[in-house]
Design an enzyme around this catalytic site. Structure first.
Site, PDB file in Angstrom:
ATOM      1  N   CYS A  32      54.025  23.661  34.286  1.00 34.97           N
ATOM      2  CA  CYS A  32      53.043  25.289  33.268  1.00 34.97           C
ATOM      3  C   CYS A  32      54.505  25.764  33.611  1.00 34.97           C
ATOM      4  O   CYS A  32      55.244  26.974  34.910  1.00 34.97           O
ATOM      5  CB  CYS A  32      52.054  24.978  33.639  1.00 34.97           C
ATOM      6  SG  CYS A  32      51.286  26.239  33.447  1.00 34.97           S
ATOM      7  N   ARG A  57      46.488  22.658  21.153  1.00 33.67           N
ATOM      8  CA  ARG A  57      46.127  22.763  22.326  1.00 33.67           C
ATOM      9  C   ARG A  57      46.720  23.445  22.788  1.00 33.67           C
ATOM     10  O   ARG A  57      45.880  24.550  22.955  1.00 33.67           O
ATOM     11  CB  ARG A  57      46.678  21.609  24.051  1.00 33.67           C
ATOM     12  CG  ARG A  57      46.368  22.193  25.000  1.00 33.67           C
ATOM     13  CD  ARG A  57      47.001  21.101  26.407  1.00 33.67           C
ATOM     14  NE  ARG A  57      46.548  21.853  27.401  1.00 33.67           N
ATOM     15  CZ  ARG A  57      46.089  21.714  28.244  1.00 33.67           C
ATOM     16  NH1 ARG A  57      44.879  20.202  28.055  1.00 33.67           N
ATOM     17  NH2 ARG A  57      46.103  22.279  29.569  1.00 33.67           N
TER      18      ARG A  57
HETATM   19  P1  XMP Z   1      50.164  18.713  37.770  1.00 31.45           P
HETATM   20  O1  XMP Z   1      50.542  19.923  38.442  1.00 31.45           O
HETATM   21  O2  XMP Z   1      49.252  17.837  38.467  1.00 31.45           O
HETATM   22  O3  XMP Z   1      49.640  19.522  36.876  1.00 31.45           O
HETATM   23  O4  XMP Z   1      51.257  18.433  37.034  1.00 31.45           O
HETATM   24  C1  XMP Z   1      48.592  19.409  35.515  1.00 31.45           C
HETATM   25  C2  XMP Z   1      48.317  19.684  34.671  1.00 31.45           C
HETATM   26  O5  XMP Z   1      48.124  20.748  34.253  1.00 31.45           O
HETATM   27  C3  XMP Z   1      48.229  20.968  32.650  1.00 31.45           C
HETATM   28  N1  XMP Z   1      48.830  21.342  32.028  1.00 31.45           N
HETATM   29  C4  XMP Z   1      49.507  22.114  31.386  1.00 31.45           C
HETATM   30  N2  XMP Z   1      49.899  23.582  32.006  1.00 31.45           N
HETATM   31  N3  XMP Z   1      51.211  24.039  30.173  1.00 31.45           N
HETATM   32  C5  XMP Z   1      50.220  24.782  30.877  1.00 31.45           C
HETATM   33  O6  XMP Z   1      50.320  25.717  31.217  1.00 31.45           O
HETATM   34  C6  XMP Z   1      51.752  22.676  29.578  1.00 31.45           C
HETATM   35  O7  XMP Z   1      52.530  22.247  29.689  1.00 31.45           O
HETATM   36  C7  XMP Z   1      51.092  21.736  30.043  1.00 31.45           C
HETATM   37  N4  XMP Z   1      50.509  20.504  30.578  1.00 31.45           N
HETATM   38  C8  XMP Z   1      49.430  20.174  31.235  1.00 31.45           C
HETATM   39  C9  XMP Z   1      46.251  20.133  32.611  1.00 31.45           C
HETATM   40  O8  XMP Z   1      45.953  21.212  32.904  1.00 31.45           O
HETATM   41  C10 XMP Z   1      46.649  19.349  33.860  1.00 31.45           C
HETATM   42  O9  XMP Z   1      46.566  18.307  33.704  1.00 31.45           O
END
Ligand code: XMP
Length: 485
Positions: A308, A407
Site C-alpha cells: 500500500c 476500487r
Molecule cells: P497485506 O499487508 O496483508 O495487506 O499485504 C493486504 C490488504 O491491503 C489492502 N490493499 C491495498 N491497499 N493499496 C492499498 O492502499 C492497494 O493497492 C491495495 N491492495 C490491497 C487490502 O485491504 C488487502 O486486504
C-alpha cells in the site's frame, strides 16, 4: 477565518501500528495445544480459524479459497475479473467437497452405454445414478459396468439394479457404514417415492474426515466469500446464490455515495455483507446507522497493507491496529457485537494476535498468502531463490485490468495507491497455516487466553518506544543469507 491548527496538532490522537506494541505476558494456565481459535466471521458464518485471505488478484481465486477453507479459514475471491468468472471461481469452491452432492449427473435406462461413457469422461465422474422419467432411481452405473459392456447396449441391461441407498437424514457415520458394509463407493439419497435427492461419495466422506476443521456450510460444502464494489449490485446478485459472505472492497467506505450504494445493495441482496474498509469511530457510527442490522461485519484498516502506498501518496491512513481498536471501542459503547476483520499489515502470528487482542474476530492477509503455492501466478526464480508475484489492487498494472477500475478508480483518482513486486515463496497453504497457527497458540499461551473472546478481556498491551523496536527482533547477529563480504 484563520483556524487554530496548532491546537489540532497538539490534540491529534495517536495512531498505533503493530510495531508500537507488545502483548504483556500474563498469568497463564493455558497450554498452547488447548487454545480454541474458532471464531465468527459474521454472526452467522463461523470459522475454526480466524484467517481470511484478501480479495486480491495475486492472492485469492478458487485454489486458495479451497485450500484455506480446508484448514478452517476462508478465502475471499477477488473481483478483478468478469462477473461470470468470479461466479465460476466461487462455484468451484462449492463443488470441491460436499457431504451430499445435490446437482447429480444422471442417465436414463434407455440411453446407450456409449452415451454414459462419454458423460463420465466429460464430467470426470465414475458413477451415474440411473433414473426414470419421473426422476425415480432405478439403478446405478459405474465405470466398471461400462468398461465390460457393448457400446450399443442399453444402460438398463448393464446397470446394477440392487442399489444401496440412504434417506435424506442420513448421518455421515451411517453413510460410511453402509458404504463400507456393502463395498460401494457411491450412495444415492432418495425420498419415500424413490426420487433421487442427491449422492454421497466415499471420496467426500474421507476428505471430510481428513479435514475435520474445515469451514463448511450446512450442506458440508466449503465456505467461500467474494468481494464486490458497493456500486456493483449486478455482481452481488450473481454471486449471492453461491457465496457465504460478500465483502465490500473499497479503500474508503466512509464516503456518502458508497454508504448509500451499500444500503441499496444490502436491501436487494440477502447474503451477509462485510462493510469496509474503515478505520475511525465516526465511520463506525455512520455505517451502523446507515446499514443497521444488514451490517454483518466490518473490514478494518486503511493504509497498512504491505503493498500500500495510500498513506505515502495521500497521507490518509488509519493503521489496522488503531482501526480495530477504534471500531471495537465504538461497538462496545453502542453495545453491539459485530465482528471486526483486521485487514492489512499483518506479517506474522504476533501481529495477528495483537489485532485479535484489540478486538478483531479474524485477520485478513494478502502478503502471507500471496507466497503460497495456491495463490494465482507461477513461481519466479531470482538468484537461486523462489518468489511469487504480489501486487496491490490499486497498483498501476492491477488497475489496468478493466474490472479493477472501481476500487482505486483511475478516472476518479488518477494515481496508483499500490505497488507491485514479489514475495518469498512459502510452500502450500497447509504448511503456512500450520506454522501461523502454532505462533497464534503460543501467543495466546503467553496471554493466558484460551479463546479469542478470552483474549479480548485478558490481553494487556505494552507500548514500545521507537528506539526499542530494534531490540525486539534479532540484532547483533548476521543471519544466513544476509552475509556481505
Ligand atoms: P497485506 O499487508 O496483508 O495487506 O499485504 C493486504 C490488504 O491491503 C489492502 N490493499 C491495498 N491497499 N493499496 C492499498 O492502499 C492497494 O493497492 C491495495 N491492495 C490491497 C487490502 O485491504 C488487502 O486486504
Amino acid at each position: 477565518m484563520p483556524v487554530d491548527s496548532y491546537s489540532k496538532l497538539v490534540n491529534a490522537r495517536g495512531v498505533y501500528t503493530f510495531r508500537d506494541f507488545v502483548l504483556l505476558p500474563g498469568r497463564s494456565d493455558i497450554e498452547p495445544s488447548n487454545v480454541d481459535l474458532a471464531t465468527n466471521l459474521t454472526n452467522k458464518v463461523k470459522l475454526n480459524l480466524p484467517l481470511v485471505s484478501s480479495p486480491m488478484d495475486t492472492v485469492t481465486e478458487a485454489d486458495m479459497a479451497i485450500a484455506l477453507a480446508r484448514q478452517g479459514g476462508i478465502g475471499i475471491v477477488h473481483r478483478n475479473m468478469p462477473i461470470e468468472e468470479q461466479v465460476e471461481n466461487v462455484k468451484r469452491v462449492k463443488r470441491a467437497e460436499s457431504f451430499i452432492i445435490r446437482d447429480v449427473v444422471t442417465i436414463s435406462p434407455s440411453q446407450k452405454v456409449s452415451e454414459a461413457f462419454d458423460l463420465m469422461v466429460k464430467k470426470s465422474i465414475s458413477g451415474l445414478p440411473v433414473v426414470d422419467n419421473d426422476e425415480r432411481l432405478v439403478g446405478i452405473l459405474t465405470r466398471r459396468d461400462v468398461n465390460f459392456a457393448g457400446k450399443e447396449e442399453e444402460v438398463r441391461a448393464v446397470m446394477t439394479s440392487d442399489v444401496k441407498v440412504a434417506s435424506a437424514d442420513v448421518t455421515i457415520d451411517e453413510a460410511k457404514r453402509i458404504m463400507h458394509h456393502n463395498r460401494v463407493e457411491k450412495l444415492p439419497v432418495i425420498d419415500e417415492d424413490k426420487k433421487l435427492l442427491g449422492l454421497i461419495t466415499i471420496k467426500d466422506v474421507y476428505s471430510r474426515e481428513k479435514n475435520s476443521l474445515a469451514s463448511r456450510d450446512a450442506e458440508g460444502r466449503l465456505l467461500v466469500g467474494a468481494s464486490v464494489s458497493p456500486f456493483d449490485i449486478e455482481r452481488a446478485k450473481a454471486l449471492e446464490k453461491y457465496v457465504d459472505v460478500l465483502v465490500s472492497d473499497v479503500a474508503h467506505f466512509h464516503n456518502v455515495n458508497i454508504i448509500e450504494s451499500a444500503k441499496k445493495l444490502t436491501r436487494q441482496v440477502g447474503t451477509d455483507f462485510i462493510a469496509g474498509n474503515i478505520g475511525t469511530s465516526e465511520a463506525t457510527r455512520d455505517i451502523i446507522s446507515a446499514l443497521e442490522d444488514r451490517l454483518a461485519a466490518i473490514r478494518a484498516g486503511v493504509g497498512s497493507g504491505s503493498i500500500c502506498i495510500t498513506s505515502e501518496v495521500t497521507k490518509a491512513g488509519a493503521p489496522t491496529l488503531f482501526a480495530v481498536a477504534q471500531i471495537a471501542a465504538t461497538l462496545a459503547e453502542e453495545k453491539l457485537s459485530i465482528p471486526i476483520v483486521a485487514d492489512g499489515g499483518i506479517r506474522a502470528a504476533g501481529d495477528a494476535t495483537l489485532a485479535l487482542a484489540a478486538g478483531a474476530s479474524a485477520v485478513m492477509m494478502g502478503n502471507v498468502f500471496a507466497g503460497c503455492t495456491e495463490s494465482p501466478g507461477g513461481l519466479i526464480k531470482i538468484g537461486g531463490k523462489y518468489y511469487k508475484p504480489y501486487r496491490g489492487m490499486g497498483s498501476a498494472s492491477s488497475r489496468q485490468k478493466r474490472f479493477a477500475m472501481d476500487r482505486y478508480n483511475q478516472p476518479a483518482k488518477g494515481i496508483a495507491e499500490g505497488v507491485e513486486g514479489v514475495v518469498p515463496y512459502r510452500g502450500d497453504v497447509q504448511t503456512v497455516v500450520e506454522e501461523f497457527v502454532g505462533g497464534l497458540r503460543a501467543a495466546f499461551g503467553y496471554s493466558g487466553a484460551i479463546s479469542i473472546a478470552d483474549l479480548w478481556s485478558k490481553a494487556r498491551f505494552g507500548a514500545v518506544s521507537a528506539a526499542g523496536v530494534d531490540e525486539l527482533r534479532p540484532h547483533n547477529i548476521i543471519l544466513p543469507g544476509e552475509e556481505k563480504i
